[in-house]
Design an enzyme around this catalytic site. Structure first.
Site, short mmCIF file in Angstrom:
data_model
loop_
_atom_site.label_atom_id
_atom_site.label_comp_id
_atom_site.label_asym_id
_atom_site.label_seq_id
_atom_site.Cartn_x
_atom_site.Cartn_y
_atom_site.Cartn_z
N SER A 51 0.82 -1.21 0.00
CA SER A 51 0.00 0.00 0.00
C SER A 51 0.86 1.27 0.00
CB SER A 51 -0.94 -0.04 1.21
OG SER A 51 -1.91 0.97 1.14
N HIS B 59 -2.84 -1.33 -4.55
CA HIS B 59 -4.30 -1.32 -4.64
C HIS B 59 -4.79 0.13 -4.61
CE1 HIS B 59 -4.70 -0.19 -0.43
NE2 HIS B 59 -3.88 -1.17 -0.11
#
Length: 253
Positions: free
Chosen positions: A129, A152
């Site tokens: 992330s 993501h």
């Protein structure tokens, strides 16, 4: 006379030993509290600061007490001190993070990228992330073969207002992240967005998980390697910078 000299030598040895123990104690305390320590026992005596980014990157809100976190209010002053200290030759960043607060992670990444001293990052375990921008913010990045990096879309926690302005705001935040990553690595922003929106890999999420070698093949990370390779590269960058500084001095630039 010889006895006096021996006594002075003994006193000096005791003092040196005491200072060594005090230094070790301070280093142990730094490691315990913030995962930071000075590495200066290498043959060329380069002074390298070690910074670890572990667990969840904590931002404006405190994480649960049982969570392992990296607090950005600790990291930012440390990075400022590194830039201000002329005795620091380089910075090594070790990452094993699940991600965390977007604003805090980007702030850390921007600070690392703006440092004048050479920097090298090493992803161990995971660089997920918001850990991705921090990993690529260094001058050169490494990843161990067993590490993973998850890419993501931006998530929102807490109350979410389902209106067009909210979605546009999240798109802007995501664009800031992808722009930073593409500017500090070899991956394109278009390819990064494709990986972010992949629906075939993660069972309960949209995105992509890259293993160490895949992250290098995608151009996200510079090379596969471990501690040995990361330190060797950092020492190389330090030597290059010192050579450049000496050249500028000789040319009176």
């Amino acid at each position: 006379m010889s006895e006096e000299r021996e006594l002075r030598d003994d006193d000096r040895n005791v003092t040196d030993k005491k200072e060594e123990l005090e230094k070790e104690s301070r280093q142990n305390e730094q490691i315990k509290e913030m995962g930071q320590v000075m590495l200066d026992e290498n043959p060329k005596k380069h002074r390298v600061e070690l910074l670890t980014i572990i667990g969840e990157v904590e931002g404006h809100e405190s994480a649960p007490s049982q969570s392992k976190t990296t607090k950005y209010e600790h990291v930012l002053p440390k990075l400022a001190m590194i830039e201000d200290d002329e005795n620091v030759d380089g910075l090594l960043i070790l990452l094993n993070t699940v991600g965390g607060d977007v604003e805090a992670g980007l702030a850390i990444a921007e600070m690392i990228a703006s440092l004048s001293v050479p920097t090298v990052s090493l992803v161990l375990g995971g660089g997920h992330s918001i850990g991705v921008p921090m990993a690529v913010s260094a001058d050169y990045s490494f990843v161990v073969p067993s590490a993973t990096m998850v890419i993501h879309p931006v998530r929102s926690s807490g109350m979410f207002i389902g209106v067009a302005q909210t979605y546009r705001n999240m798109e802007k935040i995501q664009d800031r992240i992808t722009t930073f990553i593409s500017n500090h690595s070899r991956i394109t922003q278009k390819r990064l967005e494709e990986l972010m929106l992949d629906t075939t890999q993660l069972v309960k999420d949209v995105g992509t998980m890259l293993e160490g070698r895949e992250a290098v093949e995608e151009g996200l990370i510079d090379a596969v390697g471990g501690m040995k390779e990361a330190l060797a590269k950092l020492y190389e960058l330090v030597e290059d910078q010192k050579d450049q500084n000496e050249l500028k001095k000789s040319l009176n630039l």
